[in-house]
Design a protein around this motif. Structure first.
Motif, PDB file in Angstrom:
ATOM      1  N   VAL A 149      47.102 -50.583 -20.139  1.00  0.00           N
ATOM      2  CA  VAL A 149      47.750 -50.320 -18.858  1.00  0.00           C
ATOM      3  C   VAL A 149      48.266 -48.882 -18.809  1.00  0.00           C
ATOM      4  N   ARG A 150      48.822 -48.431 -19.907  1.00  0.00           N
ATOM      5  CA  ARG A 150      49.346 -47.062 -19.978  1.00  0.00           C
ATOM      6  C   ARG A 150      49.490 -46.654 -21.440  1.00  0.00           C
ATOM      7  N   LYS A 202      47.615 -55.373 -21.152  1.00  0.00           N
ATOM      8  CA  LYS A 202      48.044 -56.114 -19.963  1.00  0.00           C
ATOM      9  C   LYS A 202      49.019 -57.236 -20.294  1.00  0.00           C
TER      10      LYS A 202
END
Length: 359
Positions: free
Chosen positions: A190-191, A262
């Motif tokens: 996600v990041r 996630k």
């Protein structure tokens, strides 16, 4: 080491004369230490703020002997220091921190991921390859696409490329230099996050709040800290940091790059056994920044507090962007840090700014 903790007036040696060495030297000076730089260049950024400079290759026996004579302890600003340099300095009676084990692990990506998994720090799946055919087999086993990286050296996106099909692996192997590689499964993240942590000579561990990082063309562009993360995720990062530091019997500051998946799980991308670009926000966001923390650790001093007193956006200044220093210096919320480099080449890190907001 002649004494632990080292008293003010002692000399700290630094292998490397770039911006990280410069900021380490400035932090050491604030604590009353002298600094001796060993660097191949005679007039680098760190040398101009240090008490002594030894000019020579990192594996030059005469230069290392001179540094050992000057320094009570030696550290380094980057992880591609030849192993022979650490061995020679140790033989000459100059302790080196972080130690040889941390360097060996960080210099080889296969060793690094193998170590991390053994220490309980999860990573993506990976396979080593020594030639084009074994690289093809690795991609077929992992599943395409896979990320190919040279096992040694390479930074800021250099020495790596994506392999979209197993059949493309031999050609990719040649493009990255026809040298031993690691193939990594992609991380569906996600990041990108990171955590900066430190371990003292007495085993004390201190962990900074996490940073969220954004890259452009393989180079770190911005970090935001403290990152918006749950207590559970912060706890994950702290556990990973403690496991890595303890397993390495580490002394100093380490940077640990992370992927957030996630489901909230963290994977370790890589470790850097030194002060780290994603920790530059601490220079204005914390009472004791990563550079002072590193000097405290290698000198045997107590570690300092790591909590944030401001929100920070750290922006790297690349190439000619540093020419805007006057405008940046006029922004009340902005703190400017320039590295004293002579040539503003495109993409070269010339400095950074920290923009502050209240917590």
């Amino acid at each position: 080491m002649t004494a632990s903790p080292l008293p003010p007036g002692s000399t700290i040696g630094i292998l490397g004369g770039g911006q990280l060495g410069r900021m380490l030297a400035l932090a050491a000076g604030r604590l009353g230490f002298d600094v001796a730089i060993l660097d191949p260049e005679p007039n680098g950024p760190a040398s101009r703020v240090a008490a002594h400079t030894v000019v020579g290759a990192y594996d030059d026996p005469e230069a290392l002997a001179e540094l050992a004579k000057l320094a009570d302890v030696v550290t380094y600003e980057f992880e591609n220091v030849p192993a022979i340099a650490v061995e020679k300095l140790t033989e000459l009676g100059a302790p080196v921190a972080p130690g040889a084990r941390a360097l060996a692990v960080a210099q080889d990506r296969v060793e690094e991921k193998t170590f991390l998994n053994g220490a309980g720090a999860p990573t993506v799946a990976f396979i080593a390859a020594d030639d084009g055919e074994s690289a093809r087999e690795a991609v077929a086993a992992l599943g395409a696409p896979a990320l190919m990286k040279t096992r040694r050296e390479g930074y800021d996106g250099k020495g790596q490329m994506w392999v979209e099909h197993a059949a493309d692996a031999p050609e990719a192997f040649n493009k990255v230099g026809a040298k031993p590689v690691i193939l990594e499964a992609p991380a569906d993240f996600v990041r990108e996050l990171s955590v900066i942590a430190a371990r003292g000579r007495d085993g004390e561990i201190a962990v900074y709040p996490m940073a969220e990082n954004h890259h452009e063309k393989g180079v770190l562009r911005r970090s935001f800290a403290p990152a918006e993360v749950s207590k559970e995720m912060a706890g994950q990062a702290e556990r990973i940091a403690a496991q890595v530091l303890t397993a390495l019997d580490y002394v100093g500051v380490i940077g640990i790059e992370l992927f957030e998946l996630k489901d909230g799980k963290l994977l370790v991308n890589e470790i850097a056994p030194r002060v780290h670009n994603t920790g530059h926000w601490t220079m204005d966001g914390c009472e004791v920044d990563q550079f002072e923390q590193h000097i405290r650790a290698v000198a045997g001093w107590p570690l300092g507090p790591t909590h944030a007193h401001a929100k920070v956006e750290m922006l790297n200044l690349l190439g000619k962007e540093a020419d805007g220093w006057a405008k940046l210096a006029g922004e009340p919320e902005t703190r400017v840090h320039l590295y004293g480099k002579r040539d503003a080449k495109p993409g070269r890190k010339m400095g950074h700014v920290n923009r502050l907001k209240p917590l």
